[in-house]
Design an enzyme around this catalytic site. Structure first.
Site, PDB file in Angstrom:
ATOM      1  CB  CYS A 289      -3.576   6.459  -3.940  1.00 13.11           C
ATOM      2  SG  CYS A 289      -1.864   6.937  -3.611  1.00 13.11           S
TER       3      CYS A 289
ATOM      4  CG  ASP B  15      -2.006   1.068   1.136  1.00  9.98           C
ATOM      5  OD1 ASP B  15      -2.063   1.782   0.102  1.00  9.98           O
ATOM      6  OD2 ASP B  15      -2.774   1.212   2.103  1.00  9.98           O
TER       7      ASP B  15
END
Length: 384
Positions: free
Chosen positions: A339, A312
């Site tokens: 993201c 992540d």
């Protein structure tokens, strides 16, 4: 100009008469618009829509009176289903163009049930003279006083009017709130307001687990969609395993939630504040350990090979040593939460070239009304 597709970040791609690409803000795909060039670069232009000549059927009236001036939202002029279609298309395009990957792996985007009032963490800028709070103009100068933010959590909006006039001398005021626990954080201390401020941490709840989150630590700002993200990660991970590595672990979120599936869990986090939180959050988890440092320094030195890894990373993606270590260790499952579709596509290409099979990529709309896109991807080693 005729707006074509949306690009990552929320601008629409158009073409200038000389053929140069024009990234045009606040236009919807298919629209004919007039736009003013704000920035000029050798190979592309940035422009802002000033008049819509032929509107898209997906165009709607923005809810926020500051839309177009505030830099927080880019897509309030588009109906929410159109936002989702455009974001899914961005992921497909980035995977194909940057990663050379087949977009058949892209699953339908997971949209938000409530695309307004979701953001439970807001950083407000402050006015030096009158102490008002708001956001900096998207052009980078001047404070926009904010009375109500349509994407902010209702508690944040209730608190906002009480902060006006009290921000003088403060650079920013950070507000965080958990609807699940009722805990909140207003940092730094704000003198003269009728509620406690200056908290250094607050308590958030995700997937039935409570997490201590420091003021400087990262945590997802949309709890409902974070629950969906946890669901997707859980579906991607094996139901049982020996060693899980939670890389870029933050406050220990995935390590805590999925520890009961594995014999042992190692969380890796660089930020000291987040790592301190992770130690607290993983305290009750007897099979979990925290390693503090850069993932690119710690992971390649592992002696024990993990059989599952959750990545992540921040927007720049994974450093090359991280990807090299993964292809050397060959964990049977890699779950990549991203993201940034561009760096995701780049890193997925490296892992696929290293022998992994990309089984699926699921876009997730963590930030409705904005150009940001989250994705959860799953890769497996073919022998698995």
């Amino acid at each position: 100009m005729r707006a074509e597709s949306l690009v990552f970040g929320g601008a629409a791609l158009a073409r200038a008469p000389d053929g140069r690409v024009v990234f045009t803000w606040f236009a919807a795909p298919g629209e004919l618009v007039e736009a003013v060039v704000e920035r000029e670069y050798p190979d592309y232009l940035e422009a802002v829509t000033t008049r819509v000549i032929e509107p898209s059927p997906d165009r709607v009236e923005p809810r926020c009176p500051l839309f177009g001036e505030c830099g927080g939202c880019q897509l309030q002029h588009m109906a929410y289903p159109a936002q989702l279609r455009a974001k899914e298309a961005v992921v497909r395009e980035q995977l194909q163009r940057i990663g050379g990957l087949d977009d058949d792996v892209v699953r339908p985007i997971v949209g938000a049930r409530e695309p307004w009032g979701y953001r439970n963490h807001v950083r407000f800028s402050t006015g030096k003279k009158f102490g008002d709070v708001g956001f900096i103009s998207r052009r980078g100068h001047g404070l926009l006083k904010v009375e109500h933010c349509p994407i902010a959590d209702p508690w944040v909006n209730e608190t906002l009017p009480q902060l006006h006039g009290h921000g003088a001398g403060l650079h920013q005021i950070q507000v965080r709130h958990s609807a699940a626990t009722g805990s909140f954080l207003v940092n730094p201390a704000v003198p003269g307001v009728p509620f406690p401020t200056g908290q250094t941490s607050y308590l958030e709840r995700l997937a039935g687990h409570d997490f201590v989150v420091s003021a400087s630590a990262f945590f997802q700002v949309n709890t409902a969609q974070a629950e969906e993200m946890v669901r997707l990660v859980g579906e991607a991970l094996p139901s049982r395993g020996r060693l899980l590595v939670d890389a870029f672990a933050g406050v220990g979120t995935f390590a805590r939630i999925f520890a009961d599936r594995f014999d042992s869990v190692i969380a890796i986090e660089e930020s000291n504040s987040a790592a301190r939180d992770a130690k607290v959050n993983l305290g009750p988890v007897k099979n979990a350990r925290i390693r503090i440092g850069k993932v690119e320094d710690i992971l390649p030195a592992f002696e024990d090979h993990p059989d599952a890894i959750v990545l992540d990373p921040p927007r720049p993606g994974c450093a090359p040593p991280v990807l090299a270590a993964i292809t050397a260790f060959r964990p049977r499952v890699v779950v990549y939460v991203s993201c940034n579709p561009a760096t995701l596509a780049r890193d997925l290409r490296v892992l696929v070239d290293g022998g992994y099979r990309l089984t699926d990529v699921t876009p997730l709309d963590m930030f409705p009304q904005t150009g940001h896109i989250e994705c959860v991807s799953r890769l497996e080693w073919p022998a698995a």
